[in-house]
Design an enzyme around this catalytic site. Structure first.
Site, PDB file in Angstrom:
ATOM      1  N   LEU A 169       0.848  -1.190   0.000  1.00  0.00           N
ATOM      2  CA  LEU A 169       0.000   0.000   0.000  1.00  0.00           C
ATOM      3  C   LEU A 169       0.881   1.236   0.000  1.00  0.00           C
ATOM      4  O   LEU A 169       1.814   1.352   0.802  1.00  0.00           O
ATOM      5  CB  LEU A 169      -0.880   0.033   1.256  1.00  0.00           C
ATOM      6  CG  LEU A 169      -1.822  -1.155   1.477  1.00  0.00           C
ATOM      7  CD1 LEU A 169      -2.589  -0.961   2.796  1.00  0.00           C
ATOM      8  CD2 LEU A 169      -2.806  -1.294   0.313  1.00  0.00           C
ATOM      9  N   LYS A 170       0.563   2.163  -0.883  1.00  0.00           N
ATOM     10  CA  LYS A 170       1.249   3.444  -0.877  1.00  0.00           C
ATOM     11  C   LYS A 170       0.687   4.273   0.266  1.00  0.00           C
ATOM     12  O   LYS A 170      -0.556   4.306   0.453  1.00  0.00           O
ATOM     13  CB  LYS A 170       0.987   4.171  -2.202  1.00  0.00           C
ATOM     14  CG  LYS A 170       1.626   3.485  -3.384  1.00  0.00           C
ATOM     15  CD  LYS A 170       3.107   3.747  -3.374  1.00  0.00           C
ATOM     16  CE  LYS A 170       3.763   3.299  -4.648  1.00  0.00           C
ATOM     17  NZ  LYS A 170       5.216   3.534  -4.589  1.00  0.00           N
ATOM     18  N   ASP A 195       4.620   1.597   1.475  1.00  0.00           N
ATOM     19  CA  ASP A 195       5.664   2.359   0.779  1.00  0.00           C
ATOM     20  C   ASP A 195       5.325   3.843   0.864  1.00  0.00           C
ATOM     21  O   ASP A 195       4.276   4.279   0.393  1.00  0.00           O
ATOM     22  CB  ASP A 195       5.723   1.922  -0.688  1.00  0.00           C
ATOM     23  CG  ASP A 195       6.791   2.661  -1.479  1.00  0.00           C
ATOM     24  OD1 ASP A 195       7.598   3.390  -0.870  1.00  0.00           O
ATOM     25  OD2 ASP A 195       6.823   2.498  -2.716  1.00  0.00           O
ATOM     26  N   ASN A 197       7.491   6.388  -0.199  1.00  0.00           N
ATOM     27  CA  ASN A 197       8.176   7.226  -1.206  1.00  0.00           C
ATOM     28  C   ASN A 197       8.669   8.546  -0.614  1.00  0.00           C
ATOM     29  O   ASN A 197       8.385   9.621  -1.152  1.00  0.00           O
ATOM     30  CB  ASN A 197       7.273   7.511  -2.415  1.00  0.00           C
ATOM     31  CG  ASN A 197       7.104   6.297  -3.317  1.00  0.00           C
ATOM     32  OD1 ASN A 197       6.011   5.749  -3.429  1.00  0.00           O
ATOM     33  ND2 ASN A 197       8.167   5.849  -3.956  1.00  0.00           N
ATOM     34  N   LYS A 269      15.548  -2.045  -7.662  1.00  0.00           N
ATOM     35  CA  LYS A 269      14.983  -1.731  -8.982  1.00  0.00           C
ATOM     36  C   LYS A 269      16.184  -1.610  -9.899  1.00  0.00           C
ATOM     37  O   LYS A 269      16.999  -0.684  -9.736  1.00  0.00           O
ATOM     38  CB  LYS A 269      14.249  -0.393  -8.955  1.00  0.00           C
ATOM     39  CG  LYS A 269      12.881  -0.463  -8.324  1.00  0.00           C
ATOM     40  CD  LYS A 269      12.208   0.887  -8.425  1.00  0.00           C
ATOM     41  CE  LYS A 269      10.921   0.873  -7.620  1.00  0.00           C
ATOM     42  NZ  LYS A 269      10.572   2.209  -7.126  1.00  0.00           N
TER      43      LYS A 269
HETATM   44  O1  NPG Z   1       4.171  -2.529 -10.126  1.00  0.00           O
HETATM   45  O2  NPG Z   1       5.417  -1.514 -11.567  1.00  0.00           O
HETATM   46  C1  NPG Z   1       4.765  -1.536 -10.520  1.00  0.00           C
HETATM   47  C2  NPG Z   1       4.707  -0.279  -9.690  1.00  0.00           C
HETATM   48  C3  NPG Z   1       5.332  -0.470  -8.368  1.00  0.00           C
HETATM   49  O3  NPG Z   1       4.677   1.125  -6.751  1.00  0.00           O
HETATM   50  C4  NPG Z   1       5.446   0.815  -7.633  1.00  0.00           C
HETATM   51  N1  NPG Z   1       6.436   1.613  -7.964  1.00  0.00           N
HETATM   52  O4  NPG Z   1       8.016   3.672  -5.567  1.00  0.00           O
HETATM   53  O5  NPG Z   1       8.106   1.592  -5.972  1.00  0.00           O
HETATM   54  C5  NPG Z   1       7.672   2.704  -6.230  1.00  0.00           C
HETATM   55  C6  NPG Z   1       6.633   2.850  -7.305  1.00  0.00           C
HETATM   56  C7  NPG Z   1       6.824   3.926  -8.293  1.00  0.00           C
HETATM   57  C8  NPG Z   1       6.026   3.932  -9.389  1.00  0.00           C
HETATM   58  C9  NPG Z   1       7.704   4.914  -8.148  1.00  0.00           C
HETATM   59  C10 NPG Z   1       6.118   4.914 -10.325  1.00  0.00           C
HETATM   60  C11 NPG Z   1       7.813   5.867  -9.086  1.00  0.00           C
HETATM   61  C12 NPG Z   1       7.007   5.865 -10.151  1.00  0.00           C
END
Ligand code: NPG
Length: 375
Positions: A169-170, A195, A197, A269
């Site tokens: 969950l964001k 998450d 961010n 990543k």
């Molecule tokens: O499943 O591809 C996916 C998205 C996973 O939440 C996701 N990515 O911070 O990890 C992250 C986030 C993200 C997405 C960050 C887009 C930045 C841009």
């Protein structure tokens, strides 16, 4: 290998539903696809890579237009120089670019395309190249910020019904404790993580400690990218394991974070760290230090989604990754859509990093192409 030409295709991919994080809402993903034409051992091959940068420098300092500029202005000319003696290989792309600082996502896209070309010429899959033993990896989903808790619960129910094995969950200020509580109450046994961010500061420590009540697998990147020391302090104040994403941009940063006690789990990543090969170094380091890793996602197209599944099949990836189905984000992809079966994503077995994109779909979705001739 000799790289003849690099084409940078910007695609416009509408999302099936908006994806909202602490730094904003995305309705369309502008994906940057690298098409690299090269001679490898006398064969002309085309390699494909993907650059994850967003439109604005809000997740990392990179942004799509800047990536195109740095590749045109600096990275491609440097590769042209490096390949003059005929010694360039995919493994030498990153070392050849090391004197140019930063721009890891741009470099990752070029390395991926070179590696894809090299593996296609050799008839080897990425999984074979990495020596992975698994043929599928657990598929997990990242759920953005919703307008209301009922709408979040609906979305989570839908993903669980599809078989996803873990939910992320964001969170952000005003969207953290209550949505997490609601999902945990509705799904007492589901592997769950959050998450942020970078949305918080150490002053929020008491607030964040409330998350310890929900048996989370981890809390990801609550503090700013540069706050590795403060993540170590926060990690000591919480029982939920600390995971870093944005802060870990290289194997050196991973070593710093481990040494400082700032991280118990690392989200790797490949794009954020400068490519799959740097990502593998982080995996190897973490494994040797008993730190779990999982593979993050950046709304990849089929070019990088399957490669991430192969990457995540390495032994140290002990937690499910953000490797969901193409359809979780896109109605139409440029390769055959990659979808999990029974909650697992298959590790691709075809030569290279990905299936060759469909020309027709690529052209249909392309908003802009920049062509750079090298040799
Ligand atoms: O499943 O591809 C996916 C998205 C996973 O939440 C996701 N990515 O911070 O990890 C992250 C986030 C993200 C997405 C960050 C887009 C930045 C841009």
């Amino acid at each position: 290998m000799i790289i003849r030409r690099i084409q940078l295709h910007t695609l416009e991919l509408p999302l099936v539903a908006p994806f909202t994080t602490s730094f904003g809402r995305m309705d369309v993903r502008r994906a940057l696809i690298v098409e690299m034409t090269a001679d490898v051992d006398g064969k002309e091959v085309t390699g494909w890579g993907e650059v994850s940068a967003l439109e604005q420098p809000i997740y990392s300092p990179e942004y799509r237009a800047g990536v195109i500029d740095v590749i045109q202005r600096f990275l491609a000319p440097t590769l042209a120089e490096a390949q003059r003696d005929g010694s360039l290989t995919a493994e030498r792309v990153s070392p050849a670019l090391v004197k140019l600082l930063g721009h890891r996502m741009a470099k990752a896209g070029l390395e991926a395309a070179a590696l894809d070309a090299q593996l296609r010429a050799a008839g080897q899959s990425f999984g074979e190249y990495l020596g992975v033993k698994r043929d599928r990896v657990p598929s997990a989903v990242s759920v953005g910020i919703h307008d209301s808790i009922p709408s979040l619960l609906d979305a989570v129910d839908g993903y669980l019904a599809e078989g996803y094995q873990r939910v992320k969950l964001k969170i952000k200020h005003g969207w953290d404790i209550e949505p997490v509580r609601a999902v945990r109450e509705a799904h007492p046994d589901v592997p769950l993580q959050v998450d942020a961010n970078t949305a918080y500061t150490l002053a929020d420590a008491e607030h964040l400690r409330q998350l310890d009540a929900f048996d989370l697998l981890l809390i990801e990147q609550p503090l700013a990218e540069d706050d590795i020391r403060e993540h170590a302090l926060l990690a000591r104040m919480m029982t939920t394991p600390m995971c870093l994403d944005e802060s870990v941009v290289s194997v050196e940063k991973a070593a710093d974070a481990i040494e400082l006690g700032a991280v118990g789990i690392i989200n790797i990543k490949p794009s954020r760290v400068g490519g799959y090969l740097e990502g593998k170094k982080i995996h190897d380091l973490a494994q040797s230090r008993g730190i779990a890793v999982w593979c993050g996602g950046m709304l990849e197209t089929g070019v990088a989604r399957g490669a991430n599944a192969a990457f995540a099949a390495q032994d140290g990836f002990t937690l499910p990754g953000d490797i969901s189905g193409s359809s979780r984000f896109y109605k139409e992809d440029i390769t055959t859509p990659l979808e999990p079966v029974d909650g697992f994503m298959a590790v691709p077995t075809l030569a290279g990093l990905c299936e060759e994109p469909s020309r027709e779909r690529l052209e249909g979705l392309t908003a802009e192409t920049v062509t750079i001739d090298l040799a």
